[in-house]
Design a protein around this motif. Structure first.
Motif, short mmCIF file in Angstrom:
data_model
loop_
_atom_site.label_atom_id
_atom_site.label_comp_id
_atom_site.label_asym_id
_atom_site.label_seq_id
_atom_site.Cartn_x
_atom_site.Cartn_y
_atom_site.Cartn_z
N ASN A 57 0.87 -1.26 -0.10
CA ASN A 57 0.00 -0.19 0.07
C ASN A 57 1.14 1.19 0.09
OD1 ASN A 57 0.87 -0.37 2.81
ND2 ASN A 57 -0.93 0.60 3.73
N TRP A 209 -6.01 7.79 6.93
CA TRP A 209 -6.84 6.54 6.51
C TRP A 209 -6.73 6.34 4.79
CZ3 TRP A 209 -9.01 2.28 8.29
CH2 TRP A 209 -10.05 1.77 7.70
N ASP A 210 -6.58 7.22 4.10
CA ASP A 210 -6.58 7.13 2.63
C ASP A 210 -5.04 6.39 2.32
OD1 ASP A 210 -9.01 8.16 2.04
OD2 ASP A 210 -8.26 10.17 1.71
N THR A 213 -5.40 2.51 3.72
CA THR A 213 -6.20 1.56 2.61
C THR A 213 -5.33 1.54 1.41
OG1 THR A 213 -7.57 3.48 2.07
CG2 THR A 213 -8.26 1.83 3.75
N GLY A 216 -6.37 -0.53 -1.68
CA GLY A 216 -7.28 -1.44 -1.36
C GLY A 216 -6.81 -2.51 -0.43
N GLY A 217 -8.07 -3.26 0.11
CA GLY A 217 -7.85 -4.33 1.29
C GLY A 217 -6.72 -5.30 1.15
N LEU A 220 -3.14 -3.63 1.68
CA LEU A 220 -3.07 -3.35 2.70
C LEU A 220 -2.60 -4.70 3.72
CD1 LEU A 220 -3.18 -1.75 5.61
CD2 LEU A 220 -5.52 -2.17 5.79
#
Length: 499
Positions: A57, A209-210, A213, A216-217, A220
């Motif tokens: 990420n 937060w951006d 993540t 995408g999951g 992460l």
């Protein structure tokens, strides 16, 4: 039968007829040095962090490190709660034996041997390349990687054979040096600003937060797995419990010192690395450097401090890997000692040296196995980094994650049977359950994503992770054999040893 609190004379067995390690030789910071050495902070920042940034990420990697630190701290709550009431150099094996019973303990024993041996032996590939690279530039001597690896193996064999405080003195120097060199770089980034010393403001956005993540999951989750690998070895505090001063206090404190020291260092440094590479394009920055993400930290060092600093960093990178090799070697030797002492492996391994009180038979065995595996990779012309290092260290990480999940549930089971030892349900039930569920999720995702961790490798993509259940089954079989051969030793598997 409880052991005396006094160490036996050199070369003698304890009161119960078993051999003993050198008692009272390690304090909080001594144990923490072994654990931090296994985590290899400079290696993690030069190798693991850029890889995580490149393939997961991106700028959110510092926040992913925060998640891993939180998970490990929650795990440590239950782990250290049991450490206050249970002492054994068998660590995971011992805890799982007493919590989930002997057959699960047998599985844990062989999983530990697989995991820590894989981590240790895989690191010889990275060390060989790092030291060979340093000798080529700036020293100007061309030495094959495997010569460097076998030289390190010989030195580690001698250190592991002797008393534990000798290894500690070597590790203390190496660990302090690698911390200092990275902190110098951190200070330079803070002083000169981000985006390769162009003065760009240092931003806290990697913790948003951006950024967390990221892509995408899945990205992460991959970041969490990459970052978890950087902490493998922190749980080894309990391996040294029989050599610790006042282990009921020393081991828990050393565990928290290790997790927080490594965690704060990783979070702080990766935050600055991401700023130095450029917040909006850090993955492109790494890609532009070439196919090897590990050059990122050295490129940043060159831009912020200079070529001479990078040459020092290159040497300390190699010594950082050496420190990790020595720490994992000591951990494996003590596991072999514990399992030999308890009958799951030949009794010879459960004996200590007459003078050094070291697990010398386990040390020699681990050195021999490492030499054999490294020789096989050399003879078959395998790549020391993308194959020897990547394959084995990811296998080791997977095995240790399984062990940690089992240990969490073992803590719950242990305190359900002994509620009088600690009435605090937060320590003995809630925290270990939460950690266990999180670790199971990490294990499942690691299996699913193993091809992303090691790259497309054909049958090895499923063959390597298959070794984890195979090792567990072999451990269950070994426990069953011990039960038939020696019911008394089977009943005492993983027992508490008074210090």
């Amino acid at each position: 039968m409880a052991q005396s609190s006094e160490a036996p004379p050199a070369g003698t067995a304890g009161a119960d007829g078993t051999h003993q390690l050198r008692r009272g030789s390690l304090g909080v910071f001594g144990i923490a040095f072994f654990v931090v050495s296994a985590a290899a902070p400079l290696t993690a920042m030069a190798g693991g962090a850029p890889t995580a940034i490149a393939f997961s990420n991106g700028a959110g990697v510092p926040a992913a490190y925060v998640l891993v630190v939180v998970m490990l701290l929650v795990f440590s709550v239950g782990y250290t709660a049991m450490a206050r009431h249970h002492t054994s150099t068998g660590a995971f094996y011992s805890y799982i034996s007493r919590g989930l019973r002997q057959q699960a303990g047998g599985a844990a024993a062989f999983l530990a041997l697989l995991g820590y041996n894989a981590m240790q032996i895989g690191l010889y590939g990275l060390f060989g390349v790092a030291m060979s690279g340093f000798l080529a530039d700036p020293v100007g001597v061309d030495v094959p990687w495997w010569v460097c690896s076998f030289t390190a193996l010989a030195v580690i064999a001698v250190l592991g054979y002797r008393q534990v405080d000798l290894s500690l003195k070597v590790l203390a120097v190496l660990v302090v040096a690698e911390f200092v060199v990275v902190l110098v770089l951190d200070a330079a980034i803070l002083a000169k600003g981000g985006t390769m010393a162009t003065g760009a403001p240092i931003s806290a956005s990697p913790f948003g937060w951006d950024a967390l993540t990221g892509l995408g999951g899945g990205a992460l989750a991959l970041a969490v797995l990459f970052n978890s690998a950087a902490f493998v070895g922190f749980e080894a505090t309990t391996i040294y419990s029989e050599e610790a001063r006042d282990p009921k206090r020393t081991v828990p404190r050393a565990t928290y010192v290790a997790v927080l020291t490594i965690g704060v260092f990783y979070v702080f440094t990766t935050w600055l690395m991401v700023n130095a590479g450029g917040l909006d394009g850090v993955q492109k920055f790494i890609s532009d450097l070439g196919p090897d993400p590990t050059v990122m930290l050295f490129a940043i060092g060159d831009a912020y401090v200079g070529t001479g600093f990078v040459q020092v960093m290159s040497l300390l990178f190699a010594t950082s890997v050496f420190a990790a090799l020595l720490a994992f070697h000591n951990a494996v030797a003590r596991y072999l000692f514990a399992l030999g002492r308890e009958g799951l492996l030949p009794d010879t391994l459960g004996r200590t040296h007459a003078v050094h009180l070291s697990p010398h038979a386990g040390s020699v065995s681990q050195s021999a196995l490492a030499a054999l595996v490294v020789a096989l990779f050399v003879l078959t012309d395998r790549d020391p980094v993308t194959q020897l290092f990547v394959w084995l260290t990811n296998l080791g990480t997977l095995a240790v994650l399984v062990l940690m999940a089992m240990a969490s549930f073992a803590v719950v089971a242990f305190f359900r049977r002994h509620p009088d030892l600690d009435p605090n349900l937060g320590r003995t039930l809630v925290a270990p359950l939460v950690a266990g569920v999180a670790l199971v999720a990490a294990v499942v995702f690691a299996y699913i994503s193993f091809d992303d961790l090691i790259g497309p490798q054909g049958w090895l993509t499923w063959g390597l992770p298959l070794l984890v259940p195979v090792a567990a089954v072999l451990g269950v079989v070994a426990a069953g054999v011990l039960r038939g051969r020696d019911p008394q030793r089977y009943a005492e598997m993983g027992r508490h040893r008074d210090i």
